[in-house]
Write a protein that holds these residues in place. Structure first.
Motif, PDB file in Angstrom:
ATOM      1  N   SER A 120      -4.812  -4.047  -3.122  1.00 37.13           N
ATOM      2  CA  SER A 120      -3.977  -4.660  -2.088  1.00 37.13           C
ATOM      3  C   SER A 120      -4.563  -4.573  -0.686  1.00 37.13           C
ATOM      4  O   SER A 120      -4.305  -5.443   0.148  1.00 37.13           O
ATOM      5  CB  SER A 120      -2.583  -4.013  -2.090  1.00 37.13           C
ATOM      6  N   ASP A 160      -5.324  -0.046  -7.059  1.00 36.06           N
ATOM      7  CA  ASP A 160      -4.880  -0.625  -5.797  1.00 36.06           C
ATOM      8  C   ASP A 160      -5.860  -1.700  -5.338  1.00 36.06           C
ATOM      9  O   ASP A 160      -6.949  -1.415  -4.859  1.00 36.06           O
ATOM     10  CB  ASP A 160      -4.749   0.462  -4.726  1.00 36.06           C
ATOM     11  N   ILE A 209       2.890  -4.240 -10.081  1.00 36.03           N
ATOM     12  CA  ILE A 209       2.722  -2.843  -9.699  1.00 36.03           C
ATOM     13  C   ILE A 209       3.660  -1.943 -10.495  1.00 36.03           C
ATOM     14  O   ILE A 209       3.305  -0.806 -10.837  1.00 36.03           O
ATOM     15  CB  ILE A 209       2.898  -2.639  -8.180  1.00 36.03           C
ATOM     16  N   VAL A 230      -2.593   4.126 -10.149  1.00 41.21           N
ATOM     17  CA  VAL A 230      -2.458   2.755  -9.668  1.00 41.21           C
ATOM     18  C   VAL A 230      -3.835   2.195  -9.347  1.00 41.21           C
ATOM     19  O   VAL A 230      -4.633   2.835  -8.651  1.00 41.21           O
ATOM     20  CB  VAL A 230      -1.570   2.697  -8.404  1.00 41.21           C
ATOM     21  N   SER A 285       2.251   1.755  -3.421  1.00 38.93           N
ATOM     22  CA  SER A 285       1.191   2.288  -4.272  1.00 38.93           C
ATOM     23  C   SER A 285       1.025   3.784  -4.044  1.00 38.93           C
ATOM     24  O   SER A 285       0.896   4.563  -5.008  1.00 38.93           O
ATOM     25  CB  SER A 285      -0.122   1.552  -3.979  1.00 38.93           C
ATOM     26  N   ALA A 326      -1.743  -3.010  -7.865  1.00 44.49           N
ATOM     27  CA  ALA A 326      -1.195  -3.402  -6.571  1.00 44.49           C
ATOM     28  C   ALA A 326      -1.933  -4.613  -6.020  1.00 44.49           C
ATOM     29  O   ALA A 326      -3.157  -4.609  -5.906  1.00 44.49           O
ATOM     30  CB  ALA A 326      -1.283  -2.247  -5.573  1.00 44.49           C
ATOM     31  N   SER A 362       0.830  -1.207   0.000  1.00 47.51           N
ATOM     32  CA  SER A 362       0.000   0.000   0.000  1.00 47.51           C
ATOM     33  C   SER A 362       0.861   1.252   0.000  1.00 47.51           C
ATOM     34  O   SER A 362       0.551   2.236  -0.695  1.00 47.51           O
ATOM     35  CB  SER A 362      -0.924  -0.002   1.218  1.00 47.51           C
TER      36      SER A 362
END
Length: 396
Positions: A38, A36, A353, A34, A24, A359, A21
């Motif tokens: 995650s 994300d 990533i 990104v 990211s 991510a 994180s």
């Protein structure tokens, strides 16, 4: 000046989820878009009535210390919730904590001495291992990955792992990172082993309200488990209250008394006005919970179909909002970059990533290399974008 750090902090690594994180966030700070997938944080706002209850509590002056183990109204609401789940507890068997992690920390610190064995069911949430090591315990593992993350097929493995020397078994259903919901037969198998070997079991039910077409059983509701189960839950996932930091656990009175000493000397109490918002969450948010759960259900189905379109079969989660994606060692992107000595899943996630700007979290962080965890607590648009990017960059 040279600082001499305590040995206990060297036993643990930073959270892999938080590390991804943070990476990211760094990329986004540089202007990179990104996707994300995650972090396990619902992308819905906290229900408005809960927000208003928090504001009203501030206006009413609930900004000072609260009773250490929790305000009476919240503990009563928790006991009612537990009763609906088939669990028989009184308010003096409950501690309200600033987040589920604090609840977990207090349980481990109260129960585990140096060398005590803790059994984890892999893939297992990363903080279970960290909590065990901080308490000085040793870890034994039972892998469920070859059984599509179901527990029932590996009960024989679990029986071969636990013994009279096992101090604690951690059961997380619905599960992070897999989304698996353990069957009643599986939980009954756990019960039989716990009774046979006199083992205390943590039942982590933080995702219990986020399930699809199943009705999960609380382990502590089974015959013989009422006095040997510590049930952990919280408000972050079901009520989208991650930043409010509110959790709780319920267990035998003697455990609550001992853990309460650590609680009072560390955090003192959970935030007063947040606890009042927690009462509202438990009492009056059924519609909001159903709305979020239905959205997660639709996203799960969409993601399963999208991966199938790219030739990827995944174990379909019955709860939570995570999915474990198999990542192949002969993936085009990894052939190009080489994996070196690091696990293939870590290389896959790092490449994903960096190249695709998507991510995810490596499965090795949860004890199961060769997989990547994706959170579908993101919009359908972003989920589609993430899959498209992974496919375009050769990661599917």
């Amino acid at each position: 000046m040279s600082l001499d750090f305590a040995e206990r902090v060297a036993r643990v690594e930073p959270s892999a989820t938080i590390a991804i994180s943070n990476l990211s966030a760094e990329l986004e700070a540089d202007g990179v878009d990104v996707v994300d997938l995650s972090v396990g944080e619902p992308d819905f706002p906290t229900p408005e009535n809960v927000v208003e209850a928090g504001k009203d509590a501030i206006d009413a002056g609930h900004t000072g210390y609260a009773p250490s183990n929790g305000i009476p109204a919240l503990k009563e609401a928790i006991v009612d919730k537990l009763d609906a789940d088939g669990l028989d507890h009184t308010t003096d068997e409950v501690i309200v904590t600033p987040g589920g992690k604090q609840a977990l920390y207090e349980i481990f610190q109260a129960l585990i001495d140096d060398g005590d064995e803790v059994v984890l069911l892999d893939p297992a949430w990363v903080s279970y291992e960290a909590m065990t090591r901080l308490a000085g315990g040793s870890i034994s593992r039972v892998d469920t990955s070859d059984a599509d993350f179901r527990l029932e097929p590996v009960l024989d493995d679990l029986a071969a792992t636990v013994s009279d020397g096992t101090e604690l078994l951690v059961v997380n259903s619905p599960n992070n990172p897999t989304g698996a919901v353990y069957s009643d037969a599986a939980l009954e198998g756990v019960r039989d082993l716990a009774v046979e070997h006199d083992i205390t079991v943590i039942s982590d039910e933080i995702y219990k309200e986020v399930v699809y077409d199943v009705s999960p059983t609380s382990l502590g509701a089974l015959d013989g488990m009422g006095d040997r189960t510590v049930t952990l839950n919280g408000f972050s996932k079901a009520y989208s209250m991650t930043g409010w930091r509110l959790g709780y656990f319920a267990g035998p009175k003697e455990l609550v008394d001992q853990a309460g000493k650590l609680h009072s000397h560390s955090v003192t109490c959970a935030t007063n006005f947040v606890q009042h918002a927690g009462v509202e969450a438990l009492r009056n948010t059924d519609d909001a919970v159903v709305e979020m759960r239905d959205a997660f259900h639709e996203r799960r189905d969409m993601l399963v179909d999208l991966f199938a379109d790219h030739g990827k079969d995944v174990a379909v989660p019955d709860g939570a909002f995570y999915m474990m994606l198999p990542v192949a060692e002969d993936c085009e992107a990894l052939r190009a970059s080489g994996t070196g000595d690091e696990p293939v899943d870590q290389a896959w996630c790092e490449g994903a990533i960096e190249d695709a700007h998507v991510a995810t979290v490596p499965g090795s962080a949860f004890g199961t290399p060769g997989l990547a965890r994706l959170s579908y607590a993101a919009s359908e648009e972003r989920l589609r974008e993430g899959v498209e990017r992974l496919a375009e960059e050769g990661y599917l």
